[in-house]
Write an enzyme that holds these catalytic residues in place. Structure first.
Site, mmCIF file in Angstrom:
data_model
loop_
_atom_site.group_PDB
_atom_site.id
_atom_site.type_symbol
_atom_site.label_atom_id
_atom_site.label_comp_id
_atom_site.label_asym_id
_atom_site.label_seq_id
_atom_site.Cartn_x
_atom_site.Cartn_y
_atom_site.Cartn_z
ATOM 1 N N GLY A 96 54.512 60.076 34.179
ATOM 2 C CA GLY A 96 53.554 59.017 33.887
ATOM 3 C C GLY A 96 54.204 57.650 33.891
ATOM 4 O O GLY A 96 55.289 57.475 34.447
ATOM 5 N N HIS B 60 55.556 55.702 42.533
ATOM 6 C CA HIS B 60 54.849 56.980 42.351
ATOM 7 C C HIS B 60 53.645 57.062 43.285
ATOM 8 O O HIS B 60 53.331 58.115 43.827
ATOM 9 C CB HIS B 60 54.333 57.114 40.908
ATOM 10 C CG HIS B 60 55.403 57.224 39.870
ATOM 11 N ND1 HIS B 60 55.664 56.226 38.962
ATOM 12 C CD2 HIS B 60 56.263 58.231 39.570
ATOM 13 C CE1 HIS B 60 56.640 56.605 38.149
ATOM 14 N NE2 HIS B 60 57.023 57.809 38.497
ATOM 15 N N GLY C 145 60.971 61.306 44.732
ATOM 16 C CA GLY C 145 61.592 60.072 45.216
ATOM 17 C C GLY C 145 63.092 60.255 45.390
ATOM 18 O O GLY C 145 63.735 60.943 44.597
ATOM 19 N N LYS D 138 65.107 57.973 44.837
ATOM 20 C CA LYS D 138 65.795 57.165 43.832
ATOM 21 C C LYS D 138 66.545 58.084 42.865
ATOM 22 O O LYS D 138 67.642 57.779 42.436
ATOM 23 C CB LYS D 138 64.811 56.293 43.064
ATOM 24 C CG LYS D 138 65.533 55.304 42.209
ATOM 25 C CD LYS D 138 64.614 54.622 41.251
ATOM 26 C CE LYS D 138 65.296 54.500 39.938
ATOM 27 N NZ LYS D 138 64.951 55.492 38.959
ATOM 28 N N LEU E 86 61.164 52.942 46.879
ATOM 29 C CA LEU E 86 60.398 51.702 47.036
ATOM 30 C C LEU E 86 61.092 50.611 46.217
ATOM 31 O O LEU E 86 61.558 50.879 45.102
ATOM 32 C CB LEU E 86 58.976 51.915 46.506
ATOM 33 C CG LEU E 86 57.870 51.366 47.391
ATOM 34 C CD1 LEU E 86 57.843 52.131 48.705
ATOM 35 C CD2 LEU E 86 56.531 51.480 46.692
ATOM 36 N N MET F 165 62.229 50.525 42.323
ATOM 37 C CA MET F 165 61.138 50.654 41.347
ATOM 38 C C MET F 165 61.425 51.819 40.405
ATOM 39 O O MET F 165 61.856 52.888 40.848
ATOM 40 C CB MET F 165 59.828 50.881 42.072
ATOM 41 C CG MET F 165 59.399 49.631 42.790
ATOM 42 S SD MET F 165 57.651 49.620 43.096
ATOM 43 C CE MET F 165 57.540 48.106 44.042
ATOM 44 N N SER G 157 60.203 53.385 36.240
ATOM 45 C CA SER G 157 59.424 53.187 35.009
ATOM 46 C C SER G 157 60.243 52.419 33.982
ATOM 47 O O SER G 157 59.689 51.677 33.169
ATOM 48 C CB SER G 157 59.027 54.537 34.415
ATOM 49 O OG SER G 157 58.214 55.221 35.334
ATOM 50 N N ARG G 158 61.556 52.597 34.016
ATOM 51 C CA ARG G 158 62.400 51.950 32.994
ATOM 52 C C ARG G 158 62.603 50.461 33.267
ATOM 53 O O ARG G 158 63.116 49.755 32.394
ATOM 54 C CB ARG G 158 63.724 52.702 32.844
ATOM 55 C CG ARG G 158 63.517 54.071 32.182
ATOM 56 C CD ARG G 158 64.802 54.766 31.784
ATOM 57 N NE ARG G 158 64.550 55.923 30.935
ATOM 58 C CZ ARG G 158 64.520 57.196 31.345
ATOM 59 N NH1 ARG G 158 64.702 57.485 32.616
ATOM 60 N NH2 ARG G 158 64.288 58.174 30.489
#
Ligand code: PAF
Length: 277
Positions: A27, A33, A144, A146, A173, A181, A183-184
């Site tokens: 999330g 995402h 991803g 990443k 991305l 990119m 979330s953190r």
């Protein structure tokens, strides 16, 4: 788009489909995402995203309790991206008893890089990914690049357990200034956000030095660590590794496909990034 929270609801929602394409997430979704969801769409007859903050992959001093839970905003983005089903289980649904069966990735992959600094992380990841792929009856799943080492763990797990699932890795991305990119990134204050670009710049410089023919990896890595330290970061690692197994490359084997990877703390936020050379 259907949003389901329980396994019976999920099974009912999937009953009409044969080839679920799945994007597992925790999330707090961002454009990276959403790109995974869009990549998943042509891979199956139904596109499913999972949203579950997995306690098993967090260390005792990590941000499990404070990890942003943003289900409503996540679902709005997923609906917009054309996702068909969101599976957002509670902890009680997914871990009704303490998870005694764990998936332990091989130590030579799980205990290096991220695994060295986050002990147990890849056991937590492999266990939940195994469980989510099973619950969602995934036939394709998109991750991803990443999280390069995570993708490798998942690929090897699926291969060694002979799971009939196509694992797809999608390029990272980046924002306009090159920051991967994540979330953190939301934890960074305005000044840190400006400085954060140094991580990808440092990796780019390292990759370029290798592309130009340098094979003195240890010296290059030390320089890259110093660049970050001098700018006030606390780097855990900046390394060049073989893409095939993330082991140390041999200077006398030029032409091996390499990847450069880094993890470093800026203030209290730990960021990771990588670039294929
Ligand atoms: O990359 C993530 O968000 C998580 O590690 C994953 C794959 C969803 C497992 O919890």
């Amino acid at each position: 788009m259907k949003i389901v929270h329980t396994l019976p609801e999920l099974r009912a929602a999937l009953a009409a489909y044969r080839h679920p394409a799945v994007v597992p997430t925790m999330g707090n979704l961002h454009a990276g995402h959403i790109a995974l969801v869009k990549a998943a769409k042509p891979l199956g007859d139904v596109t499913l995203a999972t949203i579950f903050v997995n306690r098993l992959q967090f260390g005792p001093k990590e941000d499990f309790a404070t990890y942003p839970r943003t289900l409503e905003a996540d679902c709005a983005q997923l609906a917009q991206a054309g996702c068909d089903i969101v599976f957002a289980p509670s902890e009680a649904e997914l871990y009704p008893q303490p998870q005694g069966f764990l998936v332990q990735p091989p130590v030579e992959l799980a205990n290096i890089l991220e695994g060295e600094f986050r002990p147990g992380f890849f056991t937590g990841v492999a266990t939940i990914v195994m469980k989510l792929l099973s619950c969602t009856q995934a036939r394709s799943a998109v991750f991803g690049k990443k999280d390069y080492q995570q993708l490798m763990v998942v690929r090897q797990m699926v291969q060694q357990f002979a799971m009939p699932i196509n694992i797809v890795g999608l390029d990272t991305l980046r924002t306009d200034d090159g920051l991967a990119m994540s979330s953190r990134n939301g934890y960074l204050n305005a000044s840190e956000r400006q400085q954060a670009v140094l991580l990808s710049q440092t990796l780019k410089a390292l990759a370029n030095a290798i592309r130009s023919g340098r094979t003195d990896y240890a010296a290059l890595e030390a320089d890259a660590m110093a660049t970050l330290r001098n700018a006030g970061w606390q780097p855990d690692y900046v390394v060049a590794r073989r893409r095939v197994d993330l082991q140390v490359p041999q200077p006398d084997h030029p032409g091996e496909a390499l990847v450069v990877l880094a993890a470093a703390k800026l203030g209290t936020t730990r960021l990771i990034d990588n670039l294929e050379v």
